[in-house]
Scaffold this motif. Structure first.
Motif, mmCIF file in Angstrom:
data_model
loop_
_atom_site.group_PDB
_atom_site.id
_atom_site.type_symbol
_atom_site.label_atom_id
_atom_site.label_comp_id
_atom_site.label_asym_id
_atom_site.label_seq_id
_atom_site.Cartn_x
_atom_site.Cartn_y
_atom_site.Cartn_z
ATOM 1 N N ARG A 167 -49.650 -20.823 20.072
ATOM 2 C CA ARG A 167 -49.654 -22.007 19.579
ATOM 3 C C ARG A 167 -47.730 -22.318 18.332
ATOM 4 O O ARG A 167 -46.843 -23.231 18.992
ATOM 5 C CB ARG A 167 -50.191 -22.001 17.806
ATOM 6 C CG ARG A 167 -52.166 -22.283 18.952
ATOM 7 C CD ARG A 167 -53.193 -23.137 17.756
ATOM 8 N NE ARG A 167 -52.950 -22.087 16.005
ATOM 9 C CZ ARG A 167 -53.223 -21.989 15.190
ATOM 10 N NH1 ARG A 167 -53.656 -23.658 14.745
ATOM 11 N NH2 ARG A 167 -53.671 -21.337 14.157
ATOM 12 N N MET A 168 -47.965 -20.870 17.113
ATOM 13 C CA MET A 168 -46.018 -20.938 17.299
ATOM 14 C C MET A 168 -45.636 -19.483 17.851
ATOM 15 O O MET A 168 -46.387 -18.516 17.035
ATOM 16 C CB MET A 168 -45.961 -21.006 15.888
ATOM 17 C CG MET A 168 -44.806 -21.283 15.112
ATOM 18 S SD MET A 168 -44.657 -21.257 13.211
ATOM 19 C CE MET A 168 -45.418 -23.346 13.076
ATOM 20 N N GLU A 189 -48.271 -20.249 13.371
ATOM 21 C CA GLU A 189 -49.552 -20.533 12.187
ATOM 22 C C GLU A 189 -50.031 -19.824 11.222
ATOM 23 O O GLU A 189 -49.803 -20.604 9.853
ATOM 24 C CB GLU A 189 -49.946 -21.558 13.024
ATOM 25 C CG GLU A 189 -49.518 -22.971 13.611
ATOM 26 C CD GLU A 189 -50.374 -24.358 14.171
ATOM 27 O OE1 GLU A 189 -51.115 -24.235 14.045
ATOM 28 O OE2 GLU A 189 -49.939 -24.459 15.337
ATOM 29 N N ALA A 228 -41.686 -19.114 14.035
ATOM 30 C CA ALA A 228 -42.553 -18.655 12.497
ATOM 31 C C ALA A 228 -41.250 -17.264 11.520
ATOM 32 O O ALA A 228 -41.122 -18.068 10.002
ATOM 33 C CB ALA A 228 -43.562 -17.688 12.322
#
Length: 221
Positions: A60-61, A38, A66
């Motif tokens: 998270r990501m 992120e 990404a």
């Protein structure tokens, strides 16, 4: 003109080490660091780096999502950093549009060279290892080739096969007896027709369609 680099890795020491290597170069500039996907996407939106160094396993990501966002929405060039060269995560990142991958154990010189290759876009990073990774995930298709592959001209097919073989634009031009600029134009058309974000993503598609097959599975030997 310097190559602007964004470093994305969840380990602060890794980011610091990469920054230290790149800051010794007059032709490279670290524009930002990110601890997860992120942060990497947000920083890329703000700063438009030339190359993003991307770890694949982050909170998270992850680096796969990404990479997908960076290449599809921002046309960013992503170089994946990995511990293992035959890695499902890395393969998925290449499918998502990454321009190549590099082992974290690589030397500073190899890192610099890889960043330059990705920024230039005229060659595959670690072509032999890239082929091995793709072939490790190769699954022969029983369906007809996609229309995008079928839309390539005979010359474009020739060029794509040579790209899959790891040749850069100059070597392809010498082999096919055309100029390097002509090869670059062919590659641009190939990427456009396949809706591919990088040379290596086009190579993955060539394997998936059956246009290119691993040598060990080829009827020729």
């Amino acid at each position: 003109m310097s190559i602007r680099v964004l470093i994305a890795d969840d380990q602060a020491m890794v980011r610091a080490g990469l920054r230290l290597i790149l800051e010794t170069r007059h032709d490279m500039e670290v524009v930002a660091e990110a601890a997860d996907g992120e942060e990497a996407v947000a920083a890329a939106v703000r700063l438009s780096p030339d190359v993003v160094l991307m770890d694949v396993r982050m909170p998270r990501m992850d680096g796969i999502e990404a990479t997908r966002q960076l290449t599809s929405e921002l046309s960013a060039r992503v170089l994946v950093l990995t511990t293992f060269d035959v890695d499902d995560y890395v393969f998925k990142a290449l499918q998502a549009g990454a321009s190549g991958f590099l082992l974290k154990e690589s030397s500073p010189e190899q890192l610099i060279s890889a960043i330059q290759l990705v920024a230039g876009g005229d060659a595959l990073v670690m072509p032999a290892r890239t082929r091995r990774l793709i072939e490790a995930h190769y699954r022969p298709s029983s369906v007809a080739r996609p229309a995008a592959i079928e839309s390539l001209t005979p010359r474009e097919v020739e060029v794509l096969i040579e790209v899959a073989g790891g040749l850069d634009n100059r070597a392809i031009g010498e082999k096919l007896h055309v100029s390097e600029a002509t090869v670059r134009t062919h590659v641009t058309h190939i990427l456009s027709k396949l809706d591919a974000r990088s040379r290596v993503q086009a190579v993955v598609m060539a394997y998936e369609s059956g246009l290119v097959v691993p040598a060990s599975r080829d009827s020729g030997g």
